[in-house]
Motif scaffolding. Structure first.
Motif, mmCIF file in Angstrom:
data_model
loop_
_atom_site.group_PDB
_atom_site.id
_atom_site.type_symbol
_atom_site.label_atom_id
_atom_site.label_comp_id
_atom_site.label_asym_id
_atom_site.label_seq_id
_atom_site.Cartn_x
_atom_site.Cartn_y
_atom_site.Cartn_z
ATOM 1 N N GLY A 1 21.893 -14.652 -7.098
ATOM 2 C CA GLY A 1 20.463 -15.158 -7.402
ATOM 3 C C GLY A 1 20.015 -16.017 -6.200
ATOM 4 N N GLU A 2 20.756 -16.609 -5.300
ATOM 5 C CA GLU A 2 20.160 -17.364 -4.286
ATOM 6 C C GLU A 2 19.554 -16.657 -3.149
ATOM 7 N N PHE A 3 19.901 -15.505 -3.148
ATOM 8 C CA PHE A 3 19.593 -14.628 -2.009
ATOM 9 C C PHE A 3 17.944 -14.563 -1.729
ATOM 10 N N ASP A 4 17.607 -14.917 -0.530
ATOM 11 C CA ASP A 4 16.336 -14.705 -0.170
ATOM 12 C C ASP A 4 15.984 -14.018 1.228
ATOM 13 N N GLY A 5 16.828 -12.988 1.512
ATOM 14 C CA GLY A 5 16.886 -12.226 2.610
ATOM 15 C C GLY A 5 17.800 -12.593 3.781
ATOM 16 N N PHE A 6 18.323 -11.710 4.495
ATOM 17 C CA PHE A 6 18.925 -11.999 5.707
ATOM 18 C C PHE A 6 18.054 -12.568 6.868
ATOM 19 N N GLN A 7 19.094 -13.498 7.548
ATOM 20 C CA GLN A 7 18.169 -14.052 8.534
ATOM 21 C C GLN A 7 18.693 -13.498 9.924
ATOM 22 N N PRO A 8 17.783 -13.590 10.976
ATOM 23 C CA PRO A 8 18.167 -12.907 12.171
ATOM 24 C C PRO A 8 19.714 -13.469 12.765
ATOM 25 N N LEU A 9 20.272 -12.914 13.714
ATOM 26 C CA LEU A 9 21.743 -13.274 14.110
ATOM 27 C C LEU A 9 21.506 -14.629 14.771
ATOM 28 N N PRO A 10 20.668 -14.903 15.554
ATOM 29 C CA PRO A 10 20.719 -16.531 16.172
ATOM 30 C C PRO A 10 20.557 -17.465 14.966
ATOM 31 N N SER A 11 19.704 -17.230 14.122
ATOM 32 C CA SER A 11 19.677 -18.135 12.980
ATOM 33 C C SER A 11 21.005 -18.158 12.242
ATOM 34 N N GLU A 12 21.523 -17.327 12.013
ATOM 35 C CA GLU A 12 22.701 -17.109 11.217
ATOM 36 C C GLU A 12 23.928 -17.910 11.806
ATOM 37 N N ILE A 13 24.041 -17.704 13.149
ATOM 38 C CA ILE A 13 25.200 -18.532 14.057
ATOM 39 C C ILE A 13 24.766 -19.641 14.100
ATOM 40 N N ALA A 14 23.589 -20.409 14.191
ATOM 41 C CA ALA A 14 23.285 -21.668 14.312
ATOM 42 C C ALA A 14 23.511 -22.281 13.037
ATOM 43 N N ALA A 15 23.419 -21.640 11.857
ATOM 44 C CA ALA A 15 23.466 -22.257 10.743
ATOM 45 C C ALA A 15 25.060 -22.301 10.483
ATOM 46 N N ARG A 16 25.863 -21.670 10.978
ATOM 47 C CA ARG A 16 27.148 -21.694 10.654
ATOM 48 C C ARG A 16 28.084 -22.618 11.764
ATOM 49 N N THR A 17 27.442 -23.004 12.820
ATOM 50 C CA THR A 17 28.280 -23.713 13.821
ATOM 51 C C THR A 17 27.966 -25.210 13.551
ATOM 52 N N ARG A 18 27.248 -25.627 12.586
ATOM 53 C CA ARG A 18 26.887 -26.999 12.161
ATOM 54 C C ARG A 18 26.351 -27.902 13.236
ATOM 55 N N GLY A 19 25.296 -27.337 13.659
ATOM 56 C CA GLY A 19 24.711 -27.799 14.979
ATOM 57 C C GLY A 19 25.114 -27.949 16.047
ATOM 58 N N LEU A 20 26.275 -27.409 16.739
ATOM 59 C CA LEU A 20 26.777 -27.401 17.472
ATOM 60 C C LEU A 20 25.959 -26.341 18.788
ATOM 61 N N VAL A 21 25.427 -25.458 18.466
ATOM 62 C CA VAL A 21 24.671 -24.400 19.081
ATOM 63 C C VAL A 21 23.423 -24.266 18.399
ATOM 64 N N ALA A 22 22.256 -24.514 19.134
ATOM 65 C CA ALA A 22 20.900 -24.255 18.830
ATOM 66 C C ALA A 22 20.463 -22.660 18.796
ATOM 67 N N SER A 23 19.702 -22.260 18.060
ATOM 68 C CA SER A 23 19.229 -21.099 17.913
ATOM 69 C C SER A 23 18.610 -20.664 19.411
ATOM 70 N N ALA A 24 17.942 -21.383 20.028
ATOM 71 C CA ALA A 24 17.233 -21.026 21.234
ATOM 72 C C ALA A 24 18.313 -20.686 22.343
ATOM 73 N N ALA A 25 19.419 -21.401 22.028
ATOM 74 C CA ALA A 25 20.511 -21.229 23.204
ATOM 75 C C ALA A 25 21.440 -19.905 22.952
ATOM 76 N N ILE A 26 20.870 -19.042 22.156
ATOM 77 C CA ILE A 26 21.770 -17.818 21.646
ATOM 78 C C ILE A 26 20.910 -16.798 22.056
ATOM 79 N N LYS A 27 21.670 -16.068 22.981
ATOM 80 C CA LYS A 27 20.729 -14.955 23.600
ATOM 81 C C LYS A 27 21.359 -13.565 23.028
ATOM 82 N N PRO A 28 20.543 -12.519 22.939
ATOM 83 C CA PRO A 28 21.015 -11.123 22.836
ATOM 84 C C PRO A 28 21.888 -10.634 23.798
ATOM 85 N N ALA A 29 22.942 -9.897 23.312
ATOM 86 C CA ALA A 29 23.847 -9.212 24.111
ATOM 87 C C ALA A 29 23.894 -7.657 23.838
ATOM 88 N N GLY A 30 22.894 -7.180 23.412
ATOM 89 C CA GLY A 30 23.256 -5.576 22.828
ATOM 90 C C GLY A 30 23.518 -5.234 21.649
#
Length: 350
Positions: free
Chosen positions: A202-231
């Motif tokens: 019931g908490e689901f509000d949609g899947f986030q983009p890949l950079p946002s998902e990774i940034a949310a799970r690395t506890r602030g070690l990596v920012a969303s702007a530093a995540i680059k697409p790799a194909g």
């Protein structure tokens, strides 16, 4: 003058004669000779010189002062007298015992301080390791609770990774569940792989983009702007988007993230791999991990079981098409029946 003064005895009567009643009287005892008495000089002085009492008092004071002086001199002489050899020997023994006890106490004190210092260093190392392990775990948003002893609903055998393996699960009050499989630490020296399967509730509000998902799970070690697409890469779950990022450290670690979401059933597979600087090797490890990911128990969600069953039909059994993982041949029922295999003929009944 009265009458009684003129008459002998009381009332003028003659004295009564003494009667012995037949008892013989003894001769009186001779007087005892008293010992010679010591001269009492103060008394003599007082007696002979009654008018010179102040002189006697002064003489008494002088005598007392002389006696007090002689007593003090005697005590001082005793204090200055050299002690016997036994007393000196006893004092030397006591001093030696005190010195030995003091040395032993100092040794024990230094040993205790050393032990406390070692425990402090070990505790600091353990605390640092625990802090690093906590920092490497995915961030749990508010409302998520860690499951104490989770039941493994998925399996992912990765014998190529030598780091410690951990299976964790988180539940949301609204019904969501996260199953997390982890090898190594995000900031550790060994290769690190994390795969998370998210089944929203019931908490689901949609899947986030890949950079946002990774940034949310690395506890602030990596920012969303530093995540680059790799194909992307083709897997048994279909095309999977990839993203590259770097984890700060000494030295920094190059990582490759991935994410694949499904609309029906609602499911998301997210994770990353951090190893060497070779991006091709990282792609092969991610492809192999997604190919080996299997479902153990779907519970009351048959749609998830159907999703994994359809995906296993496209499985390439990681190793056949990869140059790095080529030693393992293709598995399956068809691999056992080849043209080179000769079947044993049926033995006829005797």
């Amino acid at each position: 003058m009265s009458v009684t003064d003129l008459t002998p005895g009381p009332l003028g009567l003659p004295p009564a004669p003494r009667r012995s009643f037949g008892m013989r009287r003894n001769a009186p005892l001779p007087a005892r000779q008293t010992p010679a008495r010591r001269l009492d000089w103060p008394a003599l002085f007082h007696k002979n010189l009654p008018s010179n009492r102040s002189f006697v008092n002064a003489w008494h004071r002088v005598a007392r002062l002389l006696i007090w002086t002689l007593t003090r001199l005697h005590a001082g002489a005793l204090a200055l007298t050299p002690r016997p050899r036994a007393a000196r020997r006893h004092e030397a023994e006591v001093r030696a015992i005190l010195q030995s006890d003091f040395s032993a106490t100092c040794v024990r004190l230094f040993a205790y301080l050393g032990a406390v210092a070692i425990l402090a260093v070990v505790s600091a190392r353990i605390f640092h390791a625990g802090e690093a392990a906590v920092r490497s775990e995915p961030a749990a948003p508010p409302g998520w609770i860690d499951v104490a002893r989770p039941f493994a609903a998925f399996a992912l055998p990765m014998s190529e990774l030598s780091g410690p393996y951990e299976y964790a699960a988180q539940r949301h009050a609204a019904g969501g569940r996260r199953d997390i499989m982890r090898w190594g630490d995000l900031e550790g020296p060994t290769p690190h792989l994390l795969v998370e399967i998210y089944r929203p509730g019931g908490e689901f509000d949609g899947f986030q983009p890949l950079p946002s998902e990774i940034a949310a799970r690395t506890r602030g070690l990596v920012a969303s702007a530093a995540i680059k697409p790799a194909g992307s890469m083709d897997t048994k779950f279909g095309p999977v988007p990839l993203a590259g990022f770097t984890v700060p450290g000494a030295p920094p670690r190059r990582c490759l993230g991935f994410a694949r979401s499904f609309a029906h059933p609602q499911l998301a597979i997210t994770g990353w791999y951090c190893g060497g600087a070779d991006e091709a090797a990282a792609r092969n490890v991610v492809a192999c991990a997604l190919d080996r990911l299997t479902l153990l128990a779907a519970g009351n969600e048959p749609a998830i079981g159907e999703l994994f069953a359809r995906a296993d039909l496209k499985r390439n059994f990681c190793g056949q098409r990869s140059l790095l993982y080529a030693p393992t041949p293709k598995l399956g029922p068809a691999a056992a029946l080849t043209s080179d295999v000769k079947l044993r003929p049926r033995i006829a009944a005797q």
